[in-house]
Scaffold this active site. Structure first.
Site, PDB file in Angstrom:
ATOM      1  N   LYS A 122      44.315 -22.268  -0.097  1.00 14.37           N
ATOM      2  CA  LYS A 122      43.873 -21.316  -1.124  1.00 14.37           C
ATOM      3  C   LYS A 122      42.360 -21.244  -1.091  1.00 14.37           C
ATOM      4  O   LYS A 122      41.689 -22.206  -0.706  1.00 14.37           O
ATOM      5  CB  LYS A 122      44.325 -21.765  -2.519  1.00 14.37           C
TER       6      LYS A 122
HETATM    7  P1  NAD Z   1      45.677  -8.899 -10.061  1.00  9.36           P
HETATM    8  O1  NAD Z   1      44.236  -9.131 -10.002  1.00  9.36           O
HETATM    9  O2  NAD Z   1      46.240  -7.755  -9.291  1.00  9.36           O
HETATM   10  O3  NAD Z   1      46.160  -8.765 -11.575  1.00  9.36           O
HETATM   11  C1  NAD Z   1      45.865  -9.708 -12.552  1.00  9.36           C
HETATM   12  C2  NAD Z   1      46.241  -9.097 -13.884  1.00  9.36           C
HETATM   13  O4  NAD Z   1      46.141 -10.089 -14.894  1.00  9.36           O
HETATM   14  C3  NAD Z   1      45.330  -7.941 -14.311  1.00  9.36           C
HETATM   15  O5  NAD Z   1      46.107  -6.924 -14.916  1.00  9.36           O
HETATM   16  C4  NAD Z   1      44.430  -8.593 -15.351  1.00  9.36           C
HETATM   17  O6  NAD Z   1      43.936  -7.666 -16.302  1.00  9.36           O
HETATM   18  C5  NAD Z   1      45.407  -9.541 -15.988  1.00  9.36           C
HETATM   19  N1  NAD Z   1      44.772 -10.615 -16.711  1.00  9.36           N
HETATM   20  C6  NAD Z   1      43.681 -11.346 -16.380  1.00  9.36           C
HETATM   21  N2  NAD Z   1      43.392 -12.217 -17.350  1.00  9.36           N
HETATM   22  C7  NAD Z   1      44.337 -12.038 -18.300  1.00  9.36           C
HETATM   23  C8  NAD Z   1      44.583 -12.631 -19.558  1.00  9.36           C
HETATM   24  N3  NAD Z   1      43.804 -13.615 -20.021  1.00  9.36           N
HETATM   25  N4  NAD Z   1      45.651 -12.191 -20.280  1.00  9.36           N
HETATM   26  C9  NAD Z   1      46.440 -11.209 -19.806  1.00  9.36           C
HETATM   27  N5  NAD Z   1      46.251 -10.604 -18.637  1.00  9.36           N
HETATM   28  C10 NAD Z   1      45.217 -11.023 -17.893  1.00  9.36           C
HETATM   29  O7  NAD Z   1      46.357 -10.280  -9.605  1.00  9.36           O
HETATM   30  P2  NAD Z   1      47.815 -10.520  -9.036  1.00  9.36           P
HETATM   31  O8  NAD Z   1      47.720 -10.551  -7.566  1.00  9.36           O
HETATM   32  O9  NAD Z   1      48.775  -9.630  -9.723  1.00  9.36           O
HETATM   33  O10 NAD Z   1      48.036 -12.031  -9.490  1.00  9.36           O
HETATM   34  C11 NAD Z   1      48.560 -12.352 -10.764  1.00  9.36           C
HETATM   35  C12 NAD Z   1      49.199 -13.730 -10.694  1.00  9.36           C
HETATM   36  O11 NAD Z   1      50.201 -13.715  -9.692  1.00  9.36           O
HETATM   37  C13 NAD Z   1      48.225 -14.852 -10.310  1.00  9.36           C
HETATM   38  O12 NAD Z   1      48.606 -16.047 -10.957  1.00  9.36           O
HETATM   39  C14 NAD Z   1      48.450 -14.996  -8.825  1.00  9.36           C
HETATM   40  O13 NAD Z   1      48.086 -16.266  -8.342  1.00  9.36           O
HETATM   41  C15 NAD Z   1      49.943 -14.759  -8.767  1.00  9.36           C
HETATM   42  N6  NAD Z   1      50.415 -14.387  -7.441  1.00  9.36           N
HETATM   43  C16 NAD Z   1      49.986 -13.246  -6.825  1.00  9.36           C
HETATM   44  C17 NAD Z   1      50.458 -12.957  -5.558  1.00  9.36           C
HETATM   45  C18 NAD Z   1      50.056 -11.706  -4.816  1.00  9.36           C
HETATM   46  O14 NAD Z   1      50.560 -11.497  -3.703  1.00  9.36           O
HETATM   47  N7  NAD Z   1      49.236 -10.857  -5.362  1.00  9.36           N
HETATM   48  C19 NAD Z   1      51.366 -13.815  -4.927  1.00  9.36           C
HETATM   49  C20 NAD Z   1      51.802 -14.956  -5.611  1.00  9.36           C
HETATM   50  C21 NAD Z   1      51.317 -15.233  -6.863  1.00  9.36           C
END
Ligand code: NAD
Length: 432
Positions: A122
């Site tokens: 990561k």
């Molecule tokens: P992203 O940046 O596309 O979206 C994040 C979202 O969370 C945004 O809408 C943001 O406004 C919101 N957010 C941030 N702080 C917040 C808060 N305090 N309360 C409510 N909403 C909040 O990110 P993503 O890729 O969708 O990732 C989101 C989660 O999913 C993370 O934990 C990430 O590690 C996990 N994840 C993502 C992927 C991927 O492929 N993108 C894969 C596995 C896990």
């Protein structure tokens, strides 16, 4: 519209001395809990408690105002017994080394559960991308990948998107890496744009894998999607697409949120309409066809499936008694703390742990890597079909353990993952 957020407490007692835990402490507690349960060889456990390698970098960026700003960047390679390190890069003001280490540990377990030939990695940069111009972000991204370039590569460590990083940024990463090496390498970075040898289906893979798993869980729990409700916290890549795909399965989406706040409508919310609104206004929180709700209260809405899809530790011992969902499908990494986990299990809430629920993203990153190495690309249908096959298999394996051992799904998932990683470690031994 008025909603009832009644608080029903069970008779479980929690020590008042519990202090909030960081992601790394959470990851260690989860590891040790599973290791104890499976009587893991202490020599293996000792190695699994720390990352193999971490790199800290200073990233100088010439800002638009002509001044140079130094950003802190990180890359952690947690365990590579099963293959090269694999994991996303997070851009967030609160990113720190310990968080990146924890996220790289979770990637190790996730890749083992998905049955793909990767270890866990990561990365992160402490920055606020919302306050940066596109050209500043590009310079930051290109310089970061240069700084970590000695330890990445298709057979070493393969970065991908995470919070506040996206295919465009992956395109900058891949271009920089290729320019530096005077090569055409399609497998060092995944989550790239389709027109730069990304994979069909990668952008929605995390959410698609999650919706495949929720489908399996619903069959097991006899939940009829057309009569069930969903709440999603976080409306980015994982959350917004999960909302759409679950809606397509028949679920009624009754609440969603982002960092600026939440909205709810018990009659249902059209996830695509909300996304269109968010793309225009920058947030879901001022969407007019629903009422406002805070992120905290959103989690307490009565629903069948709650999808935390933002950041870590949002369900804690403080709010766990207010959670009314029957199923929690963790799109986010680490959204439930260990104390809250124990209480949810005792209350009969079916938690689908992050290392299973969101493993679709890394699974299709693996497909992208395979396609990039071959230079031969698959259709979206093929990607989605292969993804579903792996997700359903993983769900079945973990459910078998949790039922047999009468334990929570997270511990079962850890036991499954640890046994695979430990086996590879034993075969390879310690060198020299
Ligand atoms: P992203 O940046 O596309 O979206 C994040 C979202 O969370 C945004 O809408 C943001 O406004 C919101 N957010 C941030 N702080 C917040 C808060 N305090 N309360 C409510 N909403 C909040 O990110 P993503 O890729 O969708 O990732 C989101 C989660 O999913 C993370 O934990 C990430 O590690 C996990 N994840 C993502 C992927 C991927 O492929 N993108 C894969 C596995 C896990």
């Amino acid at each position: 519209m008025v909603i009832q957020l009644e608080e029903k407490k069970t008779n479980l007692v929690i020590s008042k001395k519990d202090k909030p835990l960081g992601a790394l402490e959470v990851a260690k507690i989860q590891l040790e809990k599973a290791a104890n349960k499976m009587n893991l060889d202490p020599n293996i456990l000792a190695q699994l408690k720390e990352p193999e390698r971490v790199l800290l970098v200073s990233v100088p960026v010439k800002m638009d105002n002509g001044k140079v700003k130094i950003f802190s960047g990180f890359r952690s390679q947690y365990n590579t017994a099963r293959g090269p390190a694999k994991g996303g890069v997070r851009y967030h003001p609160n990113v720190c080394l310990d968080e990146v280490k924890a996220l790289s540990a979770w990637m190790t377990w996730k890749c083992a559960i998905a049955g793909i030939p990767f270890g866990g990695g990561k990365g992160g940069i402490q920055c606020n991308p919302k306050e940066m111009s596109e050209s500043e972000l590009e310079r930051l991204s290109r310089r970061y990948i240069f700084e970590i370039s000695p330890i990445i590569g298709p057979k070493q460590d393969i970065p991908a998107p995470d919070v506040y990083t996206n295919p465009k940024i992956m395109g900058w990463y891949a271009d920089t890496y290729n320019k530096m090496n005077h090569s055409a390498d399609y497998a060092t970075i995944t989550g790239k744009p389709i027109d730069f040898w990304g994979s069909e289906g990668r952008e929605e893979a995390t959410a698609r894998g999650l919706s495949d798993i929720v489908e399996e869980a619903a069959k097991y729990l006899k939940i009829n999607p057309t009569k069930a409700t969903v709440v999603v916290q976080g409306y980015g890549n994982a959350g917004s697409i999960a909302a759409r795909l679950l809606h397509e399965q028949g679920y009624k989406i009754i609440g969603v949120s982002d960092s600026k706040g939440g909205i709810y409508n018990l009659e249902g919310i059209d996830p695509l309409d909300v996304l269109e609104h968010k793309n225009k206004s920058g947030t879901v929180s001022d969407y007019s066809k629903a009422s406002s709700i805070s992120n905290e209260d959103l989690l307490k809405l009565k629903c069948d499936v709650l999808v935390p899809a933002a950041l870590e530790s949002v369900i804690t011992k403080e709010n766990v008694y207010s959670i009314k969902a029957k199923v929690i499908a963790e799109a986010a990494n680490g959204p439930v703390t260990p104390k809250a986990d124990d209480i949810l299990f005792k209350r009969g809430v079916f938690v689908i742990p992050d290392i299973l629920a969101n493993s679709g993203g890394v699974t299709v990153s693996y497909f992208e890597w395979v396609q990039g190495l071959y230079g031969y690309f698959w259709s979206k249908q093929k990607v989605n079909r292969r993804l579903k096959k792996l997700m359903v298999k993983a769900f079945g394996e973990i459910l078998k353990i949790s039922q047999k051992e009468k334990i929570d799904n997270r511990t079962a998932a850890y036991m499954y993952a640890i046994s695979k990683v430990a086996s590879s470690m034993k075969i390879r031994g310690i060198w020299p």
